[in-house]
Design an enzyme around this catalytic site. Sequence first.
Site, mmCIF file in Angstrom:
data_model
loop_
_atom_site.group_PDB
_atom_site.id
_atom_site.type_symbol
_atom_site.label_atom_id
_atom_site.label_comp_id
_atom_site.label_asym_id
_atom_site.label_seq_id
_atom_site.Cartn_x
_atom_site.Cartn_y
_atom_site.Cartn_z
ATOM 1 N N SER A 48 1.163 8.857 -39.574
ATOM 2 C CA SER A 48 2.032 7.696 -39.376
ATOM 3 C C SER A 48 1.756 6.931 -38.086
ATOM 4 C CB SER A 48 3.505 8.125 -39.393
ATOM 5 O OG SER A 48 3.765 9.081 -38.385
ATOM 6 N N ASP A 340 11.403 5.280 -32.302
ATOM 7 C CA ASP A 340 12.350 6.070 -33.092
ATOM 8 C C ASP A 340 12.285 7.523 -32.610
ATOM 9 O OD1 ASP A 340 10.066 7.189 -34.204
ATOM 10 O OD2 ASP A 340 10.285 6.239 -36.160
ATOM 11 N N HIS A 343 8.097 8.310 -33.018
ATOM 12 C CA HIS A 343 6.970 7.417 -32.732
ATOM 13 C C HIS A 343 7.197 6.581 -31.476
ATOM 14 C CE1 HIS A 343 7.211 8.024 -37.140
ATOM 15 N NE2 HIS A 343 5.903 8.234 -37.009
#
Length: 365
Positions: A48, A340, A343
Amino acid sequence: MGFLSQFETCFWTIILFLFMVLNCHVNEAALVLPKNVTVTAVFVFGDSIVDPGNNNNLPTIAKGNFLPYGRDFKDGPTGRFSNGKVPSDLIAEEFGVKGLVPAYLDPKTQLQDLLTGVSFASGAAGYDPLTAKTANVIAMSGQLELFKECIKKIKGAVGEERAATIISKAIYIVCTGSNDISNTYFSTPFRRPHYDINGYAEFNARYANQFLQDLYGLGARRIGLLGLPPIGCVPSQRTIGGGKNRDCYEAENQLAIAYNAKLSGVIDSLKAVDTLPDTKFIFLDIYYPLLSLIQNPAKYGFEVATKGCCGTGLIEASVFCNPTSIPLSCPDASKYVFWDGYHPSEKAYKILVPIIINTHINEFF
């Protein structure tokens, strides 16, 4: 010609000159590349951190194609797990290739985009095949299959010779492993009974070694392997394993350090063999640069390093950082090291990427 006409002519000449200068500057590499060096494209594999939207149409909860993700991005939510750009975008920008690296599986990605690089990364993937399988995302082996498909499309568009040049002179970035620690080793019962920290790091290093050799077999010659971050210090992992004070989850950091030692060893071993000629393998350390941001946030212009901007900042990531999180989210993500619970923010990436790439730029060529 009157004075006013001469003035107008001079004025518009200056404006045109400034426009040309600025336009050229935008397309220049932020890095100063060695003489006679060409970077044709940037191809990216991983999780991600560098997934710009490949997961959007997969039946998985590992997605970020909704607000507040992308709230500071010109196109809004795209599937990038960030408030803005992600490292793959910034790396391509640093090498002067382009400003954004699109997702290979994005329906809007055009054939022309493939010629300068795309990302095959899939959020929640890892070197451990179980990691991707559990999350129902694209395993690293699956990402290689997509790259093979991409190569065929490139050859069909520009011919074998030019395709070979594009592939051999591209930069390849591999960025994964964190999910093996947080989502597989410490959160499921499948690996810990069979592997201690060093054993699990070695287990995954073997997969990394094979992946890099397979990438070489497909024509890659300039390969940067990003190490793991201090995963135990990201907000969600502090909340999960850091006790009442939300300290760093040290067991996860210990595994990340062991993992990095094994990955660095893989790079050293590949450099030493004679069967992979004309290839640059580079280990890119992210652990200590990111740890520096976390431990010294004010030095880099941040105010918060232990919570994310999204929602409460304690745990939210992926589907848990969603439109219902917006009222609780911080107004200015640039004050936060993390976007978040998992990340970093775009600002953090913009600090980290130049540090990492500049440190290793000469190793790529």
